[in-house]
Scaffold this motif. Structure first.
Motif, PDB file in Angstrom:
ATOM      1  N   UNK A 102     -24.681  26.133  -2.696  1.00 48.73           N
ATOM      2  CA  UNK A 102     -23.971  25.068  -3.394  1.00 48.73           C
ATOM      3  C   UNK A 102     -24.202  25.259  -4.882  1.00 48.73           C
ATOM      4  N   UNK A 103     -23.129  25.333  -5.645  1.00 52.14           N
ATOM      5  CA  UNK A 103     -23.230  25.406  -7.099  1.00 52.14           C
ATOM      6  C   UNK A 103     -23.082  24.002  -7.667  1.00 52.14           C
ATOM      7  N   UNK A 104     -23.937  23.668  -8.640  1.00 50.90           N
ATOM      8  CA  UNK A 104     -23.923  22.334  -9.226  1.00 50.90           C
ATOM      9  C   UNK A 104     -23.705  22.399 -10.735  1.00 50.90           C
ATOM     10  N   UNK A 105     -23.057  21.385 -11.269  1.00 49.14           N
ATOM     11  CA  UNK A 105     -22.779  21.296 -12.695  1.00 49.14           C
ATOM     12  C   UNK A 105     -24.084  21.320 -13.476  1.00 49.14           C
ATOM     13  N   UNK A 109     -25.352  17.812 -12.432  1.00 50.86           N
ATOM     14  CA  UNK A 109     -25.847  18.237 -11.120  1.00 50.86           C
ATOM     15  C   UNK A 109     -24.881  17.915  -9.988  1.00 50.86           C
ATOM     16  N   UNK A 110     -23.666  17.501 -10.341  1.00 48.23           N
ATOM     17  CA  UNK A 110     -22.664  17.226  -9.323  1.00 48.23           C
ATOM     18  C   UNK A 110     -22.274  18.532  -8.633  1.00 48.23           C
ATOM     19  N   UNK A 111     -22.082  18.527  -7.314  1.00 47.32           N
ATOM     20  CA  UNK A 111     -21.691  19.754  -6.614  1.00 47.32           C
ATOM     21  C   UNK A 111     -20.304  20.220  -7.031  1.00 47.32           C
ATOM     22  N   UNK A 112     -20.164  21.506  -7.342  1.00 50.86           N
ATOM     23  CA  UNK A 112     -18.885  22.079  -7.744  1.00 50.86           C
ATOM     24  C   UNK A 112     -18.176  22.698  -6.546  1.00 50.86           C
ATOM     25  N   UNK A 113     -18.884  23.439  -5.738  1.00 51.37           N
ATOM     26  CA  UNK A 113     -18.331  23.944  -4.480  1.00 51.37           C
ATOM     27  C   UNK A 113     -19.457  24.507  -3.625  1.00 51.37           C
ATOM     28  N   UNK A 114     -19.167  24.642  -2.347  1.00 50.85           N
ATOM     29  CA  UNK A 114     -20.133  25.186  -1.400  1.00 50.85           C
ATOM     30  C   UNK A 114     -19.485  26.308  -0.602  1.00 50.85           C
ATOM     31  N   UNK A 115     -20.298  27.230  -0.115  1.00 52.20           N
ATOM     32  CA  UNK A 115     -19.801  28.344   0.691  1.00 52.20           C
ATOM     33  C   UNK A 115     -20.934  28.823   1.588  1.00 52.20           C
ATOM     34  N   UNK A 116     -20.596  29.600   2.588  1.00 50.38           N
ATOM     35  CA  UNK A 116     -21.614  30.144   3.476  1.00 50.38           C
ATOM     36  C   UNK A 116     -21.271  31.577   3.830  1.00 50.38           C
ATOM     37  N   UNK A 117     -22.287  32.338   4.196  1.00 47.58           N
ATOM     38  CA  UNK A 117     -22.095  33.734   4.548  1.00 47.58           C
ATOM     39  C   UNK A 117     -23.400  34.492   4.442  1.00 47.58           C
ATOM     40  N   UNK A 118     -23.313  35.809   4.482  1.00 44.19           N
ATOM     41  CA  UNK A 118     -24.503  36.658   4.448  1.00 44.19           C
ATOM     42  C   UNK A 118     -25.115  36.687   3.039  1.00 44.19           C
ATOM     43  N   UNK A 140     -23.732  30.674 -16.487  1.00 44.66           N
ATOM     44  CA  UNK A 140     -25.116  30.453 -16.879  1.00 44.66           C
ATOM     45  C   UNK A 140     -25.424  28.952 -16.940  1.00 44.66           C
ATOM     46  N   UNK A 141     -26.605  28.594 -16.464  1.00 44.61           N
ATOM     47  CA  UNK A 141     -27.034  27.204 -16.538  1.00 44.61           C
ATOM     48  C   UNK A 141     -26.672  26.371 -15.329  1.00 44.61           C
ATOM     49  N   UNK A 142     -25.784  26.870 -14.496  1.00 48.36           N
ATOM     50  CA  UNK A 142     -25.420  26.113 -13.296  1.00 48.36           C
ATOM     51  C   UNK A 142     -26.609  26.010 -12.350  1.00 48.36           C
ATOM     52  N   UNK A 143     -26.637  24.945 -11.570  1.00 48.76           N
ATOM     53  CA  UNK A 143     -27.642  24.816 -10.539  1.00 48.76           C
ATOM     54  C   UNK A 143     -27.182  25.557  -9.292  1.00 48.76           C
ATOM     55  N   UNK A 144     -28.094  26.267  -8.653  1.00 49.28           N
ATOM     56  CA  UNK A 144     -27.777  26.987  -7.423  1.00 49.28           C
ATOM     57  C   UNK A 144     -28.731  26.508  -6.338  1.00 49.28           C
TER      58      UNK A 144
END
Length: 296
Positions: A102-105, A109-118, A140-144
């Motif tokens: 999940x990437x966050x602003x 810190x608001x969620x920007x999008x989510x994904x799943x995989x290897x 740069x600076x985004x929350x992961x």
């Protein structure tokens, strides 16, 4: 189309005119036997890239194509577009077949999008399809936030802990490995992260259980940067699609110049999509060149 980012819809005609089935039929007609894996990916049955190369070279030569090598460069000109490609630690090499990100602003810190995989852990960073396929959106600076046990959540993990931990003599590392199939090295790192290496799970407080659940399903990082061109496996950039006819791949302002593949501003997800576009765009250019030759 969704596997090619924002420019995906623009290459629909090109991809459909020489699609993945056509590519398979083409290589099989050249004598390259193919095999399909369970995930749907297609490979030469020999698993030898030389076989693909040799079939293409042999076919080109049979068709009268002259392949010129060793040619001197007389001029290099700078152009205002272009892309480049290819020029932890103790956890390096660990692979998670199904992880969630999940990437966050960076500010809210608001969620920007989510994904799943290897997901793959390397010496210095994160890699693997779930990272590479979504790297175009990373800044740069985004929350992961990484979930190493996707699709399990903090709440579902806590529920299991409350059920399993009472009078359980297993250590944290062993319980994690057995319950979620996690690599031993990772489980040891997770236990150290919450400051309880070697601790029996029966002795964990409610707060410690939540911390452990967050560590394996919502481990937080801050993006410090991308790996850069020196390590890049894929990049954005290239000649703008507006510069050429997407039906023939001919440059609008330079008649007789045809462009295909990764020199164009198209970046597909991992899994063969860039190869597919390279084949499809080259086929479109070849058809246009054939018509021009016949016309002459």
């Amino acid at each position: 189309m969704s596997c090619y980012g924002k420019n995906g819809p623009r290459i629909r005609t090109c991809l459909y005119a020489h699609n993945n089935l056509a590519v398979c039929e083409f290589f099989e007609s050249l004598g390259v036997r193919l095999t399909q894996w369970e995930d749907g990916k297609i490979f030469p049955a020999s698993m030898d890239a030389h076989e693909v190369r040799d079939a293409l070279v042999r076919t080109a030569e049979t068709g009268g194509v002259r392949i010129r090598t060793g040619c001197g460069i007389t001029k290099i000109a700078s152009i205002p577009y272009g892309g480049c490609s290819y020029p932890f630690t103790e956890l390096s090499g660990i692979n998670f077949p199904q992880a969630g990100i999940t990437l966050r602003d960076r500010e809210t810190s608001a969620p920007l999008f989510s994904a799943s995989g290897c997901l793959l852990l390397t010496h210095r960073n994160f890699s693997g399809p779930v990272i590479l396929n979504n790297s175009r959106s990373v800044k740069n600076g985004m929350g992961l936030e990484i979930n190493f046990v996707f699709p399990y959540t903090i709440d579902s993990i806590l529920a299991r802990m409350k059920k399993d931990f009472s009078a359980n003599p297993r250590r944290i590392e062993h319980w994690l490995a057995e319950s979620y199939g996690l690599p031993k090295r990772f489980c040891e790192a997770a236990a150290r992260e919450i400051g309880l290496p070697g601790q029996k799970v029966s002795g964990l407080s409610g707060q410690q259980m939540r911390k452990l659940a967050e560590t394996i399903s919502a481990w937080k990082y801050t993006v410090s940067g991308l790996a850069g061109f020196g390590q890049a496996m894929l990049t954005c950039g290239g000649v703008s699609l507006s510069e050429l006819s997407l039906k023939t791949m001919e440059a609008r302002n330079h008649p007789g110049l045809y462009l295909a593949g990764e020199v164009l501003d198209i970046d597909g997800d991992t899994g063969g999509y860039n190869l597919q576009f390279a084949f499809a765009s080259a086929a479109a250019a070849a058809r246009a060149l054939e018509k021009d030759t016949v016309g002459c």
